[in-house]
Enzyme design. Structure first.
Site, short mmCIF file in Angstrom:
data_model
loop_
_atom_site.label_atom_id
_atom_site.label_comp_id
_atom_site.label_asym_id
_atom_site.label_seq_id
_atom_site.Cartn_x
_atom_site.Cartn_y
_atom_site.Cartn_z
CB ILE A 47 35.89 -8.96 -32.25
CG1 ILE A 47 36.61 -8.65 -32.64
CG2 ILE A 47 34.39 -8.25 -31.78
CD1 ILE A 47 37.56 -7.27 -32.90
NE ARG A 86 19.78 -14.59 -35.65
CZ ARG A 86 20.33 -13.84 -34.43
NH1 ARG A 86 20.58 -14.01 -33.20
NH2 ARG A 86 20.38 -12.08 -34.62
NE ARG A 95 27.96 -8.99 -30.01
CZ ARG A 95 26.76 -9.96 -30.33
NH1 ARG A 95 26.66 -11.10 -30.19
NH2 ARG A 95 26.66 -8.38 -31.69
N PRO A 96 28.27 -5.81 -24.07
CG PRO A 96 29.25 -3.94 -22.90
CD PRO A 96 29.03 -5.48 -23.79
CE LYS A 100 23.55 -11.22 -39.44
NZ LYS A 100 23.39 -10.90 -37.97
CG ASN A 101 25.45 -7.90 -39.69
OD1 ASN A 101 24.79 -8.28 -38.97
ND2 ASN A 101 27.04 -9.10 -39.23
CB CYS A 140 24.45 -13.18 -27.90
SG CYS A 140 25.34 -12.67 -28.12
CG ASP A 150 30.80 -11.78 -38.33
OD1 ASP A 150 29.75 -10.99 -38.12
OD2 ASP A 150 31.01 -11.90 -36.92
NE ARG A 201 23.92 -8.46 -29.23
CZ ARG A 201 24.10 -7.87 -28.33
NH1 ARG A 201 23.42 -8.55 -27.22
NH2 ARG A 201 24.76 -6.04 -28.12
#
Ligand code: EPZ
Length: 438
Positions: A328, A398, A121-122, A22-23, A116, A306, A92
């Site tokens: 993280i 997702r 999450r800037p 996905k990423n 989120c 993750d 995002r």
């Protein structure tokens, strides 16, 4: 609202195939904006985030065609250089259109992604890196308005290692005038895959896979003549290996790459699993008791954040006390409260968790809070005695293609059902009948 129902306690056995990452798929689909023409991608995972990305590209004026084995995207023309709030709030990663739109069109209007569940999450590093390349930004009404009158190469150092921040700046630098040096860049395999895709379009990038990327800007990029294959999803792979660990089973994941998740395999071995690998497969067997373990999440090649939630579920069943540190994200232990409802013993502050393993877990109705927390709850349900219902499974859709089908394929008693409230016994019977488990 759909939910997943699991009748736990089955030791999973068999083989399943990992989907594309996905990423990697999301930034690569967005990177097609940099090169006018028709792009073909294979091994793209069928996820809701993939659909959201294709609809975003469509709204920008770039239609796509989803075939059985590949996705075509036509980026010949860009009609709107905008990523609206209703898209960004759902995904995002839409903020990744900033770099490509500024590089191709010289302007962009992108909704600021809110925080989120797992953190604020800037995107300050995205903007800082793009400003180093000559971009100008104005924040107004929840949107970032960007201009790139003269994109030029720069020597820029990220203050923190950021995956999508690195990706956004790389996607602008490839079309900037002159050379860029990006330091303290993210080295995740998905960043490597994006860079390799950009090189297939004609970009000039050195240092791929290291924390220093040297990019020589080119006047334009072209759609590649051959299809590009997305790399395997290492997080999906690791999730299914954990399913073998928590159920005392024997699962082989094919169509994957063991070199992408070395830190995860090390922890699974520490936990007492027998992990063997081949060129494109990984096998995880657990016959004896699970041992406690310790890890700290880090940027790649360290232990991936993750996979933290999934390994916490493994720790819930180990013989002793495990320790996890999350460095993280500031709020990525929300699965702990739901695991406790299944009998787990977890004590944590914002960044450190101590898990005291128990002989077993008990099925319950639990609520998913984010993508990887959902996966951790499914793993707990697979190991638990009795019925588990995981609610809000849109989070799972997702990032996990056909999760129920893949787990059923290795013996899990699992299904998806609609949401009617009925009395306990009727519900149990009908749920098991509805999901084909009785
Ligand atoms: C990517 O998110 C992944 N998403 C995440 O996967 C993953 O958890 C994360 O990288 C870390 O590996 C995609 O690739 C689409 P970051 P990203 O920027 O890029 C701080 C999943 O489950 N930071 O690397 O948004 C940030 O707050 C998802 O698949 C800044 O301070 O994460 C965090 O503490 C979840 N300023 C740290 O850096 C910035 O401008 C790492 O975040 C950007 C980030």
């Amino acid at each position: 609202m759909e939910k997943i129902v699991i009748d736990g306690g089955v030791a999973l056995q068999g083989t399943l195939r990992a989907s594309g990452a996905k990423n990697a798929a999301l930034p690569i689909l967005i990177a097609t904006l940099l090169a006018p023409g028709e792009h073909r991608l294979t091994n793209v995972p069928a996820l809701t985030d993939t659909g959201s990305t294709l609809s975003l590209l469509g709204r920008i004026g770039c239609p796509s065609l989803v075939g059985r084995d590949s996705i075509r995207v036509d980026t010949s023309r860009i009609a709107f250089s905008e990523a609206p709030y209703d898209v960004v709030r759902k995904m995002r990663a839409s903020v990744l259109v900033l770099g490509p739109l500024l590089a191709r069109c010289g302007e962009a209007k992108v909704s600021l992604p809110g925080g989120c569940a797992i953190g604020t999450r800037p995107i300050d590093q995205h903007l800082k890196g793009l400003e180093a390349l000559g971009c100008e930004f104005e924040l107004s009404g929840g949107y970032v308005y960007g201009r790139a009158p003269d994109l030029r190469g720069a020597d820029f150092t990220f203050d923190v290692v950021t995956v999508t921040g690195t990706e956004n700046v790389v996607m602008a630098a490839v079309l900037a005038r002159g050379t860029s040096v990006l330091r303290n860049a993210a080295r995740e395999p998905e960043v490597v895959d994006l860079c390799n895709f950009l090189v297939s379009l004609g970009a000039r990038i050195e240092g791929i896979g290291t924390d220093t990327l040297v990019i020589e800007g080119v006047p334009r990029l072209w759609a590649a003549s051959r299809p590009y294959k997305i790399l395997p999803d290492r997080i999906e792979t690791g999730t299914y290996l954990c399913a073998a660990a928590v159920t005392g089973g024997d699962v082989t994941v094919e169509n994957t790459d063991p070199t992408l998740l070395g830190a995860v395999l090390d922890v699974l071995r520490d936990a007492g699993c027998e992990v063997t690998t081949g060129e494109d497969w990984i096998r995880c067997r657990r016959s004896g008791p699970l041992r406690p373990f310790t890890f700290t999440t880090q940027p790649h090649p360290g232990f991936p954040t993750d996979m933290q939630a999934q390994l916490m579920t493994v720790a819930c069943l180990a013989n002793g006390e495990s320790h996890i540190e999350e460095t993280i994200f500031e709020n990525r232990f929300m699965h702990a409260a739901e695991l406790r409802r299944m009998g787990a013993v977890i004590d944590h502050c914002s960044s450190k968790a101590t898990i005291t393993g128990q002989p077993g877990l008990t099925g319950a109705a639990v609520m998913a809070s984010d993508l990887r927390a959902s996966a951790a709850l499914v793993l707990a349900g697979l190991a638990a005695d009795g019925l588990t219902e995981v609610l809000r499974i849109y989070h799972l859709d997702r990032g996990y293609e056909n999760l129920v089908g893949k787990l059923r394929g290795v013996g899990a008693r699992i299904g998806r059902v609609g949401d009617e409230v009925r009395d306990e016994e009727v519900m149990r019977r009908s749920l098991l009948v509805e999901v084909g488990l009785a």
